[in-house]
Each structure stands twice: as C-alpha cells, then as structure tokens.
Design a protein around this motif. Structure first.
Motif, mmCIF file in Angstrom:
data_model
loop_
_atom_site.group_PDB
_atom_site.id
_atom_site.type_symbol
_atom_site.label_atom_id
_atom_site.label_comp_id
_atom_site.label_asym_id
_atom_site.label_seq_id
_atom_site.Cartn_x
_atom_site.Cartn_y
_atom_site.Cartn_z
ATOM 1 N N ILE A 174 -13.682 3.920 0.474
ATOM 2 C CA ILE A 174 -14.265 2.769 0.691
ATOM 3 C C ILE A 174 -15.669 2.662 0.341
ATOM 4 N N ILE A 175 -16.634 3.800 0.812
ATOM 5 C CA ILE A 175 -17.840 3.993 0.357
ATOM 6 C C ILE A 175 -18.031 4.101 -1.117
ATOM 7 N N GLY A 176 -17.138 4.816 -1.763
ATOM 8 C CA GLY A 176 -17.177 5.214 -3.167
ATOM 9 C C GLY A 176 -16.824 4.161 -4.079
ATOM 10 N N THR A 177 -15.800 3.516 -3.800
ATOM 11 C CA THR A 177 -15.306 2.136 -4.188
ATOM 12 C C THR A 177 -16.462 1.097 -4.325
ATOM 13 N N ALA A 178 -17.038 0.895 -3.148
ATOM 14 C CA ALA A 178 -18.236 -0.113 -3.070
ATOM 15 C C ALA A 178 -19.310 0.218 -4.117
ATOM 16 N N LEU A 179 -19.712 1.643 -4.094
ATOM 17 C CA LEU A 179 -20.931 2.153 -4.702
ATOM 18 C C LEU A 179 -20.663 2.130 -6.341
ATOM 19 N N ILE A 180 -19.187 2.417 -6.497
ATOM 20 C CA ILE A 180 -19.120 2.155 -8.284
ATOM 21 C C ILE A 180 -19.079 1.002 -8.507
ATOM 22 N N SER A 181 -18.440 -0.057 -7.857
ATOM 23 C CA SER A 181 -18.412 -1.342 -8.336
ATOM 24 C C SER A 181 -19.826 -1.904 -8.512
ATOM 25 N N ARG A 182 -20.935 -1.408 -7.884
ATOM 26 C CA ARG A 182 -21.942 -2.041 -7.917
ATOM 27 C C ARG A 182 -23.049 -1.046 -8.725
ATOM 28 N N PHE A 183 -22.807 0.190 -8.823
ATOM 29 C CA PHE A 183 -23.641 1.086 -9.537
ATOM 30 C C PHE A 183 -22.908 1.860 -10.653
ATOM 31 N N HIS A 184 -22.524 1.206 -11.911
ATOM 32 C CA HIS A 184 -21.695 1.728 -12.786
ATOM 33 C C HIS A 184 -22.250 3.435 -13.030
ATOM 34 N N TRP A 185 -23.427 3.519 -13.141
ATOM 35 C CA TRP A 185 -24.153 4.932 -13.674
ATOM 36 C C TRP A 185 -23.540 5.978 -12.518
ATOM 37 N N LEU A 186 -23.164 5.868 -11.391
ATOM 38 C CA LEU A 186 -22.842 6.598 -10.495
ATOM 39 C C LEU A 186 -21.442 7.734 -11.089
ATOM 40 N N PHE A 187 -20.713 7.007 -12.101
ATOM 41 C CA PHE A 187 -19.803 7.857 -12.656
ATOM 42 C C PHE A 187 -20.380 8.850 -13.304
ATOM 43 N N TYR A 188 -21.753 8.885 -14.000
ATOM 44 C CA TYR A 188 -22.408 9.870 -14.643
ATOM 45 C C TYR A 188 -22.575 11.232 -13.550
ATOM 46 N N ILE A 189 -22.956 10.607 -12.355
ATOM 47 C CA ILE A 189 -23.298 11.641 -11.199
ATOM 48 C C ILE A 189 -22.143 12.176 -10.810
ATOM 49 N N PHE A 190 -21.120 11.499 -10.490
ATOM 50 C CA PHE A 190 -19.789 12.337 -10.133
ATOM 51 C C PHE A 190 -19.413 13.085 -11.108
ATOM 52 N N GLY A 191 -19.444 12.611 -12.512
ATOM 53 C CA GLY A 191 -19.083 13.686 -13.520
ATOM 54 C C GLY A 191 -19.974 15.052 -13.451
ATOM 55 N N ALA A 192 -21.104 14.979 -13.395
ATOM 56 C CA ALA A 192 -21.869 16.020 -13.621
ATOM 57 C C ALA A 192 -21.715 16.835 -12.455
ATOM 58 N N PHE A 193 -21.532 16.187 -11.229
ATOM 59 C CA PHE A 193 -20.984 17.014 -9.878
ATOM 60 C C PHE A 193 -19.751 17.750 -10.094
ATOM 61 N N LEU A 194 -18.683 17.316 -10.635
ATOM 62 C CA LEU A 194 -17.206 17.745 -11.012
ATOM 63 C C LEU A 194 -17.655 18.926 -11.878
ATOM 64 N N ILE A 195 -18.347 18.783 -12.966
ATOM 65 C CA ILE A 195 -18.557 19.997 -13.924
ATOM 66 C C ILE A 195 -19.399 20.922 -12.989
ATOM 67 N N TYR A 196 -20.301 20.743 -12.239
ATOM 68 C CA TYR A 196 -21.110 21.855 -11.764
ATOM 69 C C TYR A 196 -19.772 22.446 -10.740
ATOM 70 N N SER A 197 -18.975 21.725 -9.659
ATOM 71 C CA SER A 197 -18.118 22.274 -9.046
ATOM 72 C C SER A 197 -17.183 23.117 -9.674
ATOM 73 N N GLY A 198 -16.752 22.681 -10.705
ATOM 74 C CA GLY A 198 -15.719 23.472 -11.624
ATOM 75 C C GLY A 198 -16.357 24.919 -12.098
ATOM 76 N N LEU A 199 -17.521 24.661 -12.646
ATOM 77 C CA LEU A 199 -18.236 26.046 -13.098
ATOM 78 C C LEU A 199 -18.574 26.968 -12.073
ATOM 79 N N ALA A 200 -18.991 26.224 -10.830
ATOM 80 C CA ALA A 200 -19.412 27.288 -9.729
ATOM 81 C C ALA A 200 -18.005 27.947 -9.013
ATOM 82 N N LEU A 201 -16.967 27.269 -9.514
ATOM 83 C CA LEU A 201 -15.745 27.962 -8.812
ATOM 84 C C LEU A 201 -15.049 28.905 -9.854
ATOM 85 N N PHE A 202 -15.506 28.556 -11.266
ATOM 86 C CA PHE A 202 -15.065 29.475 -12.130
ATOM 87 C C PHE A 202 -15.775 30.708 -11.957
#
Length: 197
Positions: free
Chosen positions: A35-63
């Motif tokens: 619910i919070i994520g959907t509300a934030l993404i619908s108002r602030f499209h640039w959060l996709f870039y933060i989420f994307g960067a976070f996923l890349i960081y998480s993937g590299l940290a896991l690797f």
C-alpha cells in the motif's frame, strides 16, 4: 527460516505451528509495504530509480557476500524482547506466552516467531521493489506475494531436507535482483521485452 530454527533448537513438532503464525503475519506486513509502495510510486515516479539501485546493490551484496555463521541471538530483535519481557528457555509444550515465576513470560518459540517475522520484513525490502519492477498493479503485487508466502510454508520442509543441494541459489538470486534493478533503471529509456526477461 531453516537457520533460525536450527539456531534456536526448535523441535520439529513445533516448527509447523511457528510457520503457521509466521505466515499469517506476513500478508499483513507485506500488505502495508505494498500500500505504501503503490502510493509512493504513483506520486513520485523517480522512486523507481531508487528501488532499482537498491535491488542492484542487494544483488551485488548477495553475490559477493562471504559465508558467515548466522546467530540470531545477537540480533537486536532478540535483545529487545529480552529487555521487554522475561524469556522462558524451554518450549513449554508449544505455547508462546506462559507464567514463569509468577510473571508473564514468553517462550523461546515466541522469540523464534518474532525473529522469523522480522526476517520476512527484511526480505520484503527486496521482494516488494522487485515485483514493482514487473507490475505496479497493487492487486497483482499483493496476490503474487501471498501465493509466494503460502508456497514457502509448503516448500520449507522439502528445502530444509535438501538445502545443501542448492549451492548456487544465492548466485541465481543475485543475478535476478541485479537484472530487475537494471530493468527498473532503464525502463524510461529502453524497453526490455517480456521474451528477453
């Protein structure tokens, strides 16, 4: 979950009960994130870039992470519970809350459940942004998470027996997280087709 059960030495006869209550709490926590994520993404499209960067960081940290001994007893959630209420060291016949020396206390099974719930919240930080990389429809995001959680309970007991056979599971997960993160970062400039995905 396997490591948490092993660390707290939870008898197999009580693992079903802890998983049941853990999985009952997971949809509530994930629902709040969605619910919070959907509300934030619908108002602030640039959060996709933060989420994307976070996923890349998480993937590299896991690797690149080295295998470490996992000890949930050192976690802040366990220390917080110990400060808040007395903890009974035995399982007390599978109960979560008991009377111990005239006071209300929680059992080690309750502590295990709390650690599992907290771990699910931590994993939601990866999985919720990852699903937003595929769709922003809140219904699909929520139902896919619910099916994954329900599948987890069924698959846990199989995976617990053969977990040594999945030597490259973390590598595969790291690659998927990085791919979804890259897809989220480039979605406004370059479309990666469903077939390519």
């Amino acid at each position: 979950i396997f490591l948490i059960f092993a660390s707290f030495k939870v008898p197999k006869k009580f693992q079903h009960r802890i998983l049941f209550w853990g999985i009952m709490g997971a949809p509530v926590m994930r629902g709040l994130f969605i619910i919070i994520g959907t509300a934030l993404i619908s108002r602030f499209h640039w959060l996709f870039y933060i989420f994307g960067a976070f996923l890349i960081y998480s993937g590299l940290a896991l690797f690149f992470k080295k295998d470490e001994d996992f000890d949930p007893h050192d976690g802040w959630i366990v220390k917080f519970i110990h400060r808040l209420v007395p903890v009974s060291r035995d399982d007390q016949g599978g109960r979560f809350i008991v009377r111990h020396k005239g006071k209300v206390a929680v059992t080690i099974l309750f502590v295990t459940l709390a650690v599992i719930e907290f771990t699910d919240v931590v994993f939601a930080f990866d999985s919720i942004p990852a699903i937003f990389g595929i769709t922003t429809d809140p219904f699909i995001v929520f139902t896919s998470n619910i099916f994954a959680i329900l599948g987890l309970r069924s698959l846990y007991f199989i995976i617990a027996k053969v977990h040594d056979s999945f030597a490259y599971l973390s590598v595969g997960l790291a690659i998927i997280l990085v791919f979804i993160g890259v897809k989220m970062l480039v979605q406004d400039f370059f479309h990666i087709s469903l077939l390519a995905s």
